[in-house]
Scaffold this active site. Structure first.
Site, short mmCIF file in Angstrom:
data_model
loop_
_atom_site.label_atom_id
_atom_site.label_comp_id
_atom_site.label_asym_id
_atom_site.label_seq_id
_atom_site.Cartn_x
_atom_site.Cartn_y
_atom_site.Cartn_z
N LYS A 33 -13.96 40.60 41.60
CA LYS A 33 -13.40 41.55 40.63
C LYS A 33 -12.58 40.84 39.54
O LYS A 33 -12.51 41.32 38.40
CB LYS A 33 -12.56 42.61 41.34
CG LYS A 33 -13.37 43.52 42.27
CD LYS A 33 -14.44 44.28 41.53
CE LYS A 33 -15.17 45.29 42.42
NZ LYS A 33 -16.29 45.94 41.71
N TYR A 82 -13.84 39.82 47.60
CA TYR A 82 -13.82 40.97 46.69
C TYR A 82 -12.91 40.70 45.48
O TYR A 82 -13.26 40.98 44.33
CB TYR A 82 -13.36 42.19 47.48
CG TYR A 82 -13.43 43.51 46.76
CD1 TYR A 82 -14.63 44.21 46.62
CD2 TYR A 82 -12.28 44.11 46.23
CE1 TYR A 82 -14.69 45.43 45.99
CE2 TYR A 82 -12.33 45.33 45.59
CZ TYR A 82 -13.53 46.00 45.47
OH TYR A 82 -13.58 47.23 44.84
P1 NAP Z 1 -19.18 53.70 47.13
O1 NAP Z 1 -18.79 55.12 47.32
O2 NAP Z 1 -19.43 52.85 48.32
O3 NAP Z 1 -20.45 53.67 46.17
C1 NAP Z 1 -21.06 52.46 45.82
C2 NAP Z 1 -22.50 52.72 45.52
O4 NAP Z 1 -23.12 51.46 45.19
C3 NAP Z 1 -23.26 53.27 46.73
O5 NAP Z 1 -24.08 54.34 46.34
C4 NAP Z 1 -24.07 52.07 47.19
O6 NAP Z 1 -25.28 52.40 47.82
C5 NAP Z 1 -24.35 51.39 45.87
N1 NAP Z 1 -24.81 50.03 46.08
C6 NAP Z 1 -24.39 49.13 47.00
N2 NAP Z 1 -25.11 48.00 46.91
C7 NAP Z 1 -26.00 48.19 45.90
C8 NAP Z 1 -27.02 47.40 45.33
N3 NAP Z 1 -27.30 46.17 45.79
N4 NAP Z 1 -27.73 47.89 44.28
C9 NAP Z 1 -27.50 49.13 43.82
N5 NAP Z 1 -26.54 49.94 44.34
C10 NAP Z 1 -25.81 49.47 45.36
O7 NAP Z 1 -18.09 52.91 46.26
P2 NAP Z 1 -17.04 53.43 45.14
O8 NAP Z 1 -15.73 53.53 45.80
O9 NAP Z 1 -17.60 54.57 44.40
O10 NAP Z 1 -16.99 52.13 44.22
C11 NAP Z 1 -17.70 52.02 42.99
C12 NAP Z 1 -17.23 50.76 42.28
O11 NAP Z 1 -15.83 50.86 42.00
C13 NAP Z 1 -17.41 49.49 43.09
O12 NAP Z 1 -17.75 48.42 42.22
C14 NAP Z 1 -16.05 49.26 43.68
O13 NAP Z 1 -15.84 47.92 44.00
C15 NAP Z 1 -15.17 49.74 42.55
N6 NAP Z 1 -13.83 50.13 42.97
C16 NAP Z 1 -13.64 51.09 43.92
C17 NAP Z 1 -12.35 51.41 44.31
C18 NAP Z 1 -12.05 52.45 45.35
O14 NAP Z 1 -10.88 52.55 45.75
N7 NAP Z 1 -13.00 53.22 45.80
C19 NAP Z 1 -11.26 50.75 43.71
C20 NAP Z 1 -11.50 49.79 42.76
C21 NAP Z 1 -12.78 49.49 42.39
P3 NAP Z 1 -25.29 52.52 49.44
O15 NAP Z 1 -24.36 53.61 49.76
O16 NAP Z 1 -26.70 52.84 49.79
O17 NAP Z 1 -24.82 51.20 49.95
#
Ligand code: NAP
Length: 257
Positions: A169, A165
């Site tokens: 990133k 990851y």
């Molecule tokens: P999340 O709630 O898990 O949402 C991610 C979304 O991406 C889900 O709807 C998922 O669908 C979808 N997804 C996964 N694989 C995919 C694919 N191959 N094609 C299209 N869509 C896909 O995650 P989040 O926390 O909102 O994170 C969003 C972004 O922010 C990510 O890039 C994550 O790495 C980044 N981020 C998050 C955090 C945090 O603390 N949450 C911190 C830093 C960065 P499914 O549910 O069906 O799998």
């Protein structure tokens, strides 16, 4: 203040993305969902793209005429192309791409399988390249556009159990800077957001004790909300950030200072 000035301010304040066509990958949940809603509140037309059509449709439904649900798997170039064709035939253009889709497959180095390393690189890094290349080709023809990439605080300070990851990133930050240089002269701005720990499904499984430890490292002493990240994307997507390019904006409560 003159009444006329006040009206102009109100219009600018409430419609910062008026009629912009935006594509948000992974828009069905978490930060992507919050960003889709925030963008639509500011007048955008939003293609909510997710590998899970059901959640994408639920979010698009909330947006009414400003929403379009797409079943789009960012790891498939064919799926990306089909999604872009659909947006262009529906709205005729594409102004903003948010490369938000992401997954986790955590394990310490000695236990991490090659399959888990590859899966995270495919979705969180390579797909950002594939989506951006496909979208940028169209934006170059238009002579304008905004591309926003999801990085993470862990790209800046590393994290236990996240070789895959963190590599992805950190790579996103590198590509953001390359594309800021390459696409800037063509009228396209490219920036990244580096969220700290945000309350979504991705972090829901972290045990309370670990969350307490994480929060101790954050000067604001709490996790962030998806809406707080969405507001950063909104600003970067809007004309208020018209001279911001190749930048990584931390939204992490001061975790990295
Ligand atoms: P999340 O709630 O898990 O949402 C991610 C979304 O991406 C889900 O709807 C998922 O669908 C979808 N997804 C996964 N694989 C995919 C694919 N191959 N094609 C299209 N869509 C896909 O995650 P989040 O926390 O909102 O994170 C969003 C972004 O922010 C990510 O890039 C994550 O790495 C980044 N981020 C998050 C955090 C945090 O603390 N949450 C911190 C830093 C960065 P499914 O549910 O069906 O799998």
């Amino acid at each position: 203040m003159q009444l006329q000035d006040q009206i102009v301010l109100e219009e600018r304040g409430s419609m910062r993305l008026k009629d912009r066509v935006c594509l948000i990958t992974g828009g069905g949940r978490g930060i992507g969902r919050a960003t889709a809603i925030r963008f639509a509140q500011e007048g955008a037309r939003v293609a909510v793209a997710d590998v899970d059509l059901q959640v994408a449709s639920e979010v698009a439904h909330e947006l009414g005429e400003r929403g379009l649900a797409l079943e789009l798997d960012v790891s498939s170039p064919e799926s990306i192309e089909a999604g872009l064709e659909r947006i262009i035939s529906h709205w005729g253009r594409l102004d903003v791409l948010v490369n938000n889709a992401g997954i986790l497959r955590d394990a310490q180095l000695l236990k991490m399988s090659e399959a888990d390393f590859d899966a995270v690189i495919d979705i969180n890094l390579k797909a950002v390249f594939t989506c951006t290349r496909a979208v940028a080709r169209r934006m170059v023809e238009q002579g304008s556009g905004v591309i926003l990439n999801a990085s993470s605080v862990v790209a800046l300070y590393g994290n236990f159990g996240q070789s895959n990851y963190v590599a992805a990133k950190a790579g996103v930050i590198g590509m953001t800077k390359v594309w800021g240089r390459e696409l800037g002269p063509k009228g396209i701005r490219v920036n990244a957001v580096a969220p700290g720990f945000i309350q979504t499904r991705m972090t829901a499984g972290i045990p309370d004790k670990v969350v307490e430890k994480i929060n101790e490292r954050v000067p604001l002493r709490r996790m962030g909300s998806p809406e707080e990240v969405a507001n950063a994307y909104l600003w970067l997507a809007s004309d208020e950030a018209s001279y911001v390019n190749g930048h990584v904006l931390s939204v992490d409560g001061g975790a990295v200072v």
